[in-house]
Design a protein around this motif. Structure first.
Motif, PDB file in Angstrom:
ATOM      1  N   UNK A  23       0.246   0.984 -10.048  1.00 50.23           N
ATOM      2  CA  UNK A  23       0.748   2.321 -10.399  1.00 50.23           C
ATOM      3  C   UNK A  23      -0.236   3.432  -9.995  1.00 50.23           C
ATOM      4  N   UNK A  24      -1.449   3.062  -9.654  1.00 50.43           N
ATOM      5  CA  UNK A  24      -2.485   4.059  -9.279  1.00 50.43           C
ATOM      6  C   UNK A  24      -2.206   4.558  -7.861  1.00 50.43           C
ATOM      7  N   UNK A  25      -1.978   5.882  -7.721  1.00 43.48           N
ATOM      8  CA  UNK A  25      -1.649   6.382  -6.386  1.00 43.48           C
ATOM      9  C   UNK A  25      -2.881   6.728  -5.541  1.00 43.48           C
ATOM     10  N   UNK A  26      -4.060   6.649  -6.160  1.00 43.61           N
ATOM     11  CA  UNK A  26      -5.278   7.126  -5.493  1.00 43.61           C
ATOM     12  C   UNK A  26      -5.933   6.070  -4.623  1.00 43.61           C
ATOM     13  N   UNK A  27      -7.194   6.329  -4.291  1.00 44.23           N
ATOM     14  CA  UNK A  27      -7.915   5.439  -3.391  1.00 44.23           C
ATOM     15  C   UNK A  27      -8.558   4.288  -4.154  1.00 44.23           C
ATOM     16  N   UNK A  28      -8.676   3.150  -3.477  1.00 46.37           N
ATOM     17  CA  UNK A  28      -9.391   1.992  -4.019  1.00 46.37           C
ATOM     18  C   UNK A  28     -10.424   1.569  -2.979  1.00 46.37           C
ATOM     19  N   UNK A  80      -1.302   9.576   5.640  1.00 46.37           N
ATOM     20  CA  UNK A  80      -0.840   8.925   4.414  1.00 46.37           C
ATOM     21  C   UNK A  80      -1.808   7.846   3.936  1.00 46.37           C
ATOM     22  N   UNK A  81      -1.326   7.075   2.985  1.00 49.22           N
ATOM     23  CA  UNK A  81      -2.196   6.073   2.364  1.00 49.22           C
ATOM     24  C   UNK A  81      -1.452   4.745   2.209  1.00 49.22           C
ATOM     25  N   UNK A  82      -2.127   3.660   2.549  1.00 54.37           N
ATOM     26  CA  UNK A  82      -1.556   2.317   2.412  1.00 54.37           C
ATOM     27  C   UNK A  82      -2.396   1.554   1.395  1.00 54.37           C
ATOM     28  N   UNK A  83      -1.725   0.950   0.418  1.00 51.40           N
ATOM     29  CA  UNK A  83      -2.438   0.141  -0.582  1.00 51.40           C
ATOM     30  C   UNK A  83      -2.296  -1.330  -0.215  1.00 51.40           C
ATOM     31  N   UNK A  84      -3.388  -2.059  -0.328  1.00 51.04           N
ATOM     32  CA  UNK A  84      -3.361  -3.497  -0.103  1.00 51.04           C
ATOM     33  C   UNK A  84      -3.314  -4.176  -1.466  1.00 51.04           C
ATOM     34  N   UNK A  85      -2.194  -4.830  -1.739  1.00 51.82           N
ATOM     35  CA  UNK A  85      -1.975  -5.445  -3.055  1.00 51.82           C
ATOM     36  C   UNK A  85      -2.167  -6.951  -2.951  1.00 51.82           C
ATOM     37  N   UNK A  86      -2.826  -7.481  -3.965  1.00 49.20           N
ATOM     38  CA  UNK A  86      -2.974  -8.936  -4.026  1.00 49.20           C
ATOM     39  C   UNK A  86      -2.267  -9.419  -5.283  1.00 49.20           C
ATOM     40  N   UNK A  87      -1.529 -10.497  -5.161  1.00 53.32           N
ATOM     41  CA  UNK A  87      -0.920 -11.056  -6.363  1.00 53.32           C
ATOM     42  C   UNK A  87      -0.878 -12.569  -6.274  1.00 53.32           C
ATOM     43  N   UNK A  88      -0.833 -13.164  -7.428  1.00 48.36           N
ATOM     44  CA  UNK A  88      -0.756 -14.621  -7.474  1.00 48.36           C
ATOM     45  C   UNK A  88       0.099 -14.989  -8.664  1.00 48.36           C
ATOM     46  N   UNK A  89       0.503 -16.247  -8.746  1.00 47.03           N
ATOM     47  CA  UNK A  89       1.370 -16.645  -9.847  1.00 47.03           C
ATOM     48  C   UNK A  89       0.710 -16.344 -11.193  1.00 47.03           C
ATOM     49  N   UNK A  90       1.469 -15.749 -12.093  1.00 45.87           N
ATOM     50  CA  UNK A  90       0.977 -15.505 -13.446  1.00 45.87           C
ATOM     51  C   UNK A  90      -0.029 -14.375 -13.547  1.00 45.87           C
ATOM     52  N   UNK A  91      -0.258 -13.653 -12.481  1.00 48.70           N
ATOM     53  CA  UNK A  91      -1.238 -12.572 -12.521  1.00 48.70           C
ATOM     54  C   UNK A  91      -0.549 -11.257 -12.178  1.00 48.70           C
TER      55      UNK A  91
END
Ligand SMILES: Cc1cc2nc3c(=O)[nH]c(=O)nc-3n(C[C@H](O)[C@H](O)[C@H](O)COP(=O)(O)OP(=O)(O)OC[C@H]3O[C@@H](n4cnc5c(N)ncnc54)[C@H](O)[C@@H]3O)c2cc1C
Lengths: 285, 155
Positions: free
Chosen positions: A189-194, B56-67
């Protein structure tokens, strides 16, 4: 026998005597950090320069160095932002409105913000390191037209650990002022930088030879930020770091905070990168 | 409107490459746009491209089972997303999600790998750039692993 006020022993003892301050506000910033506003019980407030600290005392518990996070133009109000990490800071964070705390100071050399006049200012803060830098940014903002571009680059652990949210918004609304925040990790949900605060330094536009950089955070972070700033062309003499090693007396008597030839409580806590670079790479000194 | 050649030449990732080299890359590239919330790619999908972020901005999301899902990095204007196209089995290791309007140039991986095989100098120049990005990400991840703001104190 009348006491000679010029007697150095008495003067030294006076300097170690805390003055009483009443807590007039205790604002929670994050789960472990509060901002205290204090007013003196016995006369004038503490005139201070941004970057200076006081020795703040919870009576009966102990005394620790804490930077002044308030506005240097409002010396009547002593403002401290404190993170609860141990016995004394816990007692200070728990202080309630009306309680009395002791403070002596202000001590140390501050940021020397006015040296940046006419040039750009890059403020880089990590975690609770934004507390002493808040005073510097308030000073810059108050005399905004006297400075070039201003960047406030702030790294924190998560979005829940961000301090001074209202201030960050206000500063971002100033002309030619960029406030950039980055966190170590975040919910989706965080729209900012990581990422790491060095990334903000890399992306910021400033005129490196005419920039004064003010940096405060964990020492490892300051080492990397210092390297990034100098790689961008900021002279090491124009990169100032606040080195917050443990201190006891605050007035250069006990030697507790000695770093090479510097007594950090009087020669610091703010020192330039060229003065301390060799020490920054060294494990606990 | 700016040509792909210009867009690539202006991007920091390609800084220092001569015009002819950028011209070769253009053959593998196309403009792409994403709205906030749209995915550039999903974990496990074939890594057949990489993205040069222009805006713009791209987020790199990591996910795993149960997390719960977590953002572990973001890439802004001037950055590059994706290096799984370089290393077998050529599958994405995370999700890449636009958190703002994103304009990027997508570079086709097999087209680029072919060109690199034919022209080792181009391959080397690109690998140097990719290694630079990987190095910075690795440093960033390692330093954050120290949890500096959580355990060390300053201020
Ligand atoms: C010049 C200066 C300015 C400071 N400004 C602020 C401020 O504005 N806000 C704030 O919250 N804190 C600040 N600090 C840090 C603060 O002084 C310490 O957190 C405090 O002394 C801890 O005391 P304690 O009794 O609560 O914890 P302790 O039980 O003494 O220590 C708890 C833990 O914190 C570690 N620790 C103690 N002091 C430091 C330090 N200086 N740096 C890194 N780790 C430390 C200890 O090693 C221990 O692991 C500043 C320190 C200095 C030297």
């Amino acid at each position: 026998m009348p006491v000679d006020v010029a007697d150095p022993a008495t003067a030294a003892a006076d300097a170690l005597l805390p003055r009483p301050f009443r807590v007039v506000a205790n604002r929670r910033e994050t789960s472990d950090t509060v901002t205290l506003e204090l007013e003196p019980l016995d006369g004038d407030g503490l005139a201070f320069a941004a970057g200076q600290f006081t020795m703040l005392q919870a009576f009966g518990v102990g005394e620790v160095p804490i930077s002044i996070s308030g506005d240097p133009a409002r010396p009547g109000l002593l403002v401290h932002t404190i993170r609860d990490v141990g016995g004394v800071t816990r007692a200070l964070c728990a202080a309630e409105v009306g309680d009395v705390l002791g403070a002596r100071g202000p001590y140390g050399r501050g940021w020397g913000v006015s040296d940046a006049r006419g040039g750009d200012v890059v403020v880089v803060a990590g975690g609770i390191g934004l507390a002493p830098l808040r005073a510097a940014v308030l000073e810059v903002v108050r005399a905004r037209s006297g400075f070039g571009r201003v960047h406030v680059l702030y790294g924190a652990r998560t979005e829940d650990d961000l301090l001074f949210g209202d201030d960050l918004e206000e500063w971002a609304a100033e002309p030619d002022t960029e406030v950039a925040v980055i966190v170590d990790r975040a919910a989706t949900s965080w729209p900012g930088r990581v990422g790491l605060v060095t990334e903000l330094v890399r992306a910021a536009a400033f005129d490196a030879p005419r920039t004064l950089a003010l940096v405060c955070g964990p020492e490892v972070m300051m080492r990397f930020v210092g390297a990034e700033l100098t790689a961008r062309g900021v002279p090491a003499s124009q990169v100032r770091l606040s080195l917050e090693r443990n201190m006891r007396c605050g007035v250069g008597l006990c030697g507790h905070c000695q770093l090479r030839e510097y007594l950090l409580c009087v020669d610091g806590p703010v020192l330039s990168l060229d003065a301390v670079r060799p020490q920054l790479g060294i494990r606990e000194l | 409107m700016r040509s792909l050649q210009e867009l690539l030449a202006e991007h920091p990732f390609f800084a220092g490459l001569d015009e002819d080299t950028v011209g070769m890359l253009v053959g593998c590239a196309r403009n792409v746009h994403y709205r906030p919330g749209e995915y550039l790619f999903r974990q496990g999908d074939p890594a057949d491209r990489f993205f040069v972020v222009r805006r713009g901005r791209v987020a790199l999301d990591v996910h795993g089972p149960g997390r719960t899902e977590m953002v572990v990095d973001t890439v802004d204007e001037g950055g590059v997303v994706g290096w799984s196209w370089l290393v077998p089995p050529y599958r994405w290791f995370f999700d890449a999600r636009a958190t703002q309007e994103v304009s990027a140039v997508a570079v086709d991986a097999s087209c680029l790998r072919d060109k690199c095989d034919q022209d080792p100098a181009l391959g080397y120049a690109l690998m140097q750039r990719v290694a630079g990005v990987m190095y910075q990400r690795l440093q960033s991840a390692r330093i954050r692993l120290l949890d500096l703001y959580g355990t060390d104190r300053a201020g």
